[in-house]
Scaffold this motif. Structure first.
Motif, PDB file in Angstrom:
ATOM      1  N   ALA A  33      -7.825   6.636  -3.157  1.00 26.95           N
ATOM      2  CA  ALA A  33      -7.164   7.214  -4.330  1.00 26.95           C
ATOM      3  C   ALA A  33      -5.732   6.702  -4.456  1.00 26.95           C
ATOM      4  O   ALA A  33      -5.228   6.485  -5.559  1.00 26.95           O
ATOM      5  CB  ALA A  33      -7.181   8.736  -4.236  1.00 26.95           C
ATOM      6  N   ALA A  34      -5.088   6.474  -3.313  1.00 29.54           N
ATOM      7  CA  ALA A  34      -3.698   6.004  -3.353  1.00 29.54           C
ATOM      8  C   ALA A  34      -3.598   4.523  -3.701  1.00 29.54           C
ATOM      9  O   ALA A  34      -2.598   4.094  -4.279  1.00 29.54           O
ATOM     10  CB  ALA A  34      -3.031   6.258  -1.994  1.00 29.54           C
ATOM     11  N   LEU A  91     -11.517  -9.504  11.172  1.00 23.92           N
ATOM     12  CA  LEU A  91     -10.229 -10.207  11.228  1.00 23.92           C
ATOM     13  C   LEU A  91      -9.201  -9.453  12.076  1.00 23.92           C
ATOM     14  O   LEU A  91      -8.043  -9.862  12.176  1.00 23.92           O
ATOM     15  CB  LEU A  91      -9.680 -10.412   9.806  1.00 23.92           C
ATOM     16  CG  LEU A  91     -10.427 -11.450   8.955  1.00 23.92           C
ATOM     17  CD1 LEU A  91      -9.957 -11.390   7.511  1.00 23.92           C
ATOM     18  CD2 LEU A  91     -10.258 -12.864   9.508  1.00 23.92           C
ATOM     19  N   GLY A  92      -9.628  -8.327  12.663  1.00 25.45           N
ATOM     20  CA  GLY A  92      -8.725  -7.582  13.543  1.00 25.45           C
ATOM     21  C   GLY A  92      -7.938  -6.488  12.848  1.00 25.45           C
ATOM     22  O   GLY A  92      -6.987  -5.941  13.426  1.00 25.45           O
ATOM     23  N   GLY A  93      -8.304  -6.150  11.627  1.00 30.50           N
ATOM     24  CA  GLY A  93      -7.572  -5.121  10.890  1.00 30.50           C
ATOM     25  C   GLY A  93      -8.264  -3.778  10.928  1.00 30.50           C
ATOM     26  O   GLY A  93      -9.318  -3.608  11.545  1.00 30.50           O
ATOM     27  N   ARG A  94      -7.639  -2.824  10.254  1.00 35.61           N
ATOM     28  CA  ARG A  94      -8.210  -1.495  10.111  1.00 35.61           C
ATOM     29  C   ARG A  94      -8.706  -1.363   8.669  1.00 35.61           C
ATOM     30  O   ARG A  94      -7.938  -1.602   7.730  1.00 35.61           O
ATOM     31  CB  ARG A  94      -7.153  -0.430  10.405  1.00 35.61           C
ATOM     32  CG  ARG A  94      -7.704   0.989  10.434  1.00 35.61           C
ATOM     33  CD  ARG A  94      -6.602   1.999  10.641  1.00 35.61           C
ATOM     34  NE  ARG A  94      -5.738   2.099   9.472  1.00 35.61           N
ATOM     35  CZ  ARG A  94      -4.578   2.764   9.450  1.00 35.61           C
ATOM     36  NH1 ARG A  94      -4.144   3.357  10.537  1.00 35.61           N
ATOM     37  NH2 ARG A  94      -3.859   2.828   8.346  1.00 35.61           N
ATOM     38  N   ALA A  95      -9.961  -0.962   8.529  1.00 38.26           N
ATOM     39  CA  ALA A  95     -10.544  -0.806   7.193  1.00 38.26           C
ATOM     40  C   ALA A  95     -10.101   0.533   6.614  1.00 38.26           C
ATOM     41  O   ALA A  95     -10.506   1.596   7.096  1.00 38.26           O
ATOM     42  CB  ALA A  95     -12.071  -0.890   7.278  1.00 38.26           C
ATOM     43  N   ASN A  96      -9.245   0.469   5.589  1.00 34.94           N
ATOM     44  CA  ASN A  96      -8.635   1.679   5.040  1.00 34.94           C
ATOM     45  C   ASN A  96      -9.483   2.233   3.898  1.00 34.94           C
ATOM     46  O   ASN A  96      -9.179   2.022   2.727  1.00 34.94           O
ATOM     47  CB  ASN A  96      -7.213   1.368   4.573  1.00 34.94           C
ATOM     48  CG  ASN A  96      -6.317   1.024   5.749  1.00 34.94           C
ATOM     49  OD1 ASN A  96      -6.473   1.562   6.845  1.00 34.94           O
ATOM     50  ND2 ASN A  96      -5.384   0.112   5.541  1.00 34.94           N
ATOM     51  N   GLY A  97     -10.524   2.967   4.281  1.00 31.01           N
ATOM     52  CA  GLY A  97     -11.491   3.398   3.265  1.00 31.01           C
ATOM     53  C   GLY A  97     -11.738   4.885   3.186  1.00 31.01           C
ATOM     54  O   GLY A  97     -12.815   5.298   2.753  1.00 31.01           O
ATOM     55  N   THR A  98     -10.758   5.711   3.580  1.00 33.96           N
ATOM     56  CA  THR A  98     -10.971   7.143   3.353  1.00 33.96           C
ATOM     57  C   THR A  98     -10.730   7.438   1.860  1.00 33.96           C
ATOM     58  O   THR A  98     -10.097   6.652   1.145  1.00 33.96           O
ATOM     59  CB  THR A  98     -10.006   8.017   4.185  1.00 33.96           C
ATOM     60  OG1 THR A  98      -8.684   7.866   3.664  1.00 33.96           O
ATOM     61  CG2 THR A  98     -10.042   7.646   5.662  1.00 33.96           C
ATOM     62  N   ALA A  99     -11.222   8.588   1.442  1.00 35.12           N
ATOM     63  CA  ALA A  99     -11.073   8.954   0.031  1.00 35.12           C
ATOM     64  C   ALA A  99      -9.604   8.970  -0.378  1.00 35.12           C
ATOM     65  O   ALA A  99      -9.236   8.506  -1.466  1.00 35.12           O
ATOM     66  CB  ALA A  99     -11.711  10.320  -0.228  1.00 35.12           C
ATOM     67  N   ARG A 100      -8.748   9.484   0.478  1.00 32.49           N
ATOM     68  CA  ARG A 100      -7.328   9.570   0.130  1.00 32.49           C
ATOM     69  C   ARG A 100      -6.674   8.195   0.094  1.00 32.49           C
ATOM     70  O   ARG A 100      -5.818   7.920  -0.756  1.00 32.49           O
ATOM     71  CB  ARG A 100      -6.599  10.501   1.110  1.00 32.49           C
ATOM     72  CG  ARG A 100      -6.916  11.962   0.861  1.00 32.49           C
ATOM     73  CD  ARG A 100      -6.426  12.841   2.003  1.00 32.49           C
ATOM     74  NE  ARG A 100      -6.773  14.230   1.787  1.00 32.49           N
ATOM     75  CZ  ARG A 100      -7.981  14.754   1.999  1.00 32.49           C
ATOM     76  NH1 ARG A 100      -8.974  13.986   2.434  1.00 32.49           N
ATOM     77  NH2 ARG A 100      -8.213  16.033   1.778  1.00 32.49           N
ATOM     78  N   HIS A 121       0.852  -1.179   0.000  1.00 29.93           N
ATOM     79  CA  HIS A 121       0.000   0.000   0.000  1.00 29.93           C
ATOM     80  C   HIS A 121       0.891   1.232   0.000  1.00 29.93           C
ATOM     81  O   HIS A 121       1.568   1.493   0.998  1.00 29.93           O
ATOM     82  CB  HIS A 121      -0.897   0.021   1.230  1.00 29.93           C
ATOM     83  CG  HIS A 121      -1.906  -1.082   1.226  1.00 29.93           C
ATOM     84  ND1 HIS A 121      -3.234  -0.873   1.449  1.00 29.93           N
ATOM     85  CD2 HIS A 121      -1.774  -2.400   0.986  1.00 29.93           C
ATOM     86  CE1 HIS A 121      -3.868  -2.023   1.360  1.00 29.93           C
ATOM     87  NE2 HIS A 121      -3.003  -2.961   1.086  1.00 29.93           N
ATOM     88  N   PRO A 122       0.923   1.972  -1.104  1.00 24.62           N
ATOM     89  CA  PRO A 122       1.799   3.131  -1.155  1.00 24.62           C
ATOM     90  C   PRO A 122       1.521   4.081  -0.002  1.00 24.62           C
ATOM     91  O   PRO A 122       0.374   4.328   0.349  1.00 24.62           O
ATOM     92  CB  PRO A 122       1.428   3.793  -2.489  1.00 24.62           C
ATOM     93  CG  PRO A 122       0.771   2.713  -3.280  1.00 24.62           C
ATOM     94  CD  PRO A 122       0.122   1.802  -2.302  1.00 24.62           C
TER      95      PRO A 122
END
Ligand SMILES: [Fe+2]
Length: 186
Positions: free
Chosen positions: A107-108, A95-104, A12-13
């Motif tokens: 986009a990345a 599963l114990g993770g963080r859902a990375n769903g912001t617009a930024r 993930h950049p």
């Protein structure tokens, strides 16, 4: 399909993955597999949120003689995709993770191509959405197989549900371009 960019699942950049907080989970999937599954799900989360915004873009901006039915069809696709977004994000957190769903973040990290912003007429939107939705569906289809190797039938089931719904919408879109009595081609 090469557009899956499966290597990107693990890259993930802009994110220092080792610093990313993870939470305890009683879900009985081995810890290392859980990390891979979370990364896989977050990669598909980015694609799917990107897809949702593209369907809304088409819903808002479509023009032409088929305006009203396509306006409605594109909104129904956006709703189905939104449902997929929630399924994926909440599987990440299960599963114990963080859902990375912001617009930024999206986009990345999205692996689907940006929508053609110059598209205006109905069938051109149909073609553009079909291309994006097929990319999303095929990436999730690949996810089913990846989950099988990671020993997580439940995440495979999440992807299966998503693919089944997306395939139906692909059929709805593609039917506009078929039938032989059209100048729009395949
Ligand atoms: Fe609307």
């Amino acid at each position: 399909m090469p557009s899956l960019k499966s290597n990107r699942v693990l890259q993930h950049p802009g994110e220092a993955k080792s610093d990313e907080r993870r939470f305890e989970s009683k879900v009985n999937v081995p810890e290392n597999n859980r990390r891979t599954l979370i990364d896989l799900l977050n990669a598909r989360l980015s694609d799917t949120i990107d897809m949702q915004t593209q369907a809304k873009f088409a819903h808002w901006n479509v023009k032409g003689e088929d305006f009203y039915q396509l306006h409605l069809l594109f909104d129904s696709i956006a709703e189905h995709v939104e449902n997929a977004v929630d399924l994926i994000a909440e599987r990440v957190t299960a599963l114990g993770g963080r859902a990375n769903g912001t617009a930024r973040q999206v986009a990345a990290n999205s692996s689907i191509e940006e929508y053609d912003l110059n598209v205006m007429h109905g069938m051109d939107h149909v073609r553009a959405l079909l291309k994006s939705l097929a990319s999303v569906a095929n990436a999730s289809r690949e996810g089913i197989k990846q989950c099988a190797t990671l020993g997580d039938d439940a995440t495979a089931d999440v992807f299966t549900e998503i693919v089944r719904a997306a395939d139906k919408d692909i059929y709805f879109l593609q039917s506009h371009l078929q039938g032989g009595n059209t100048t729009y081609g395949h």
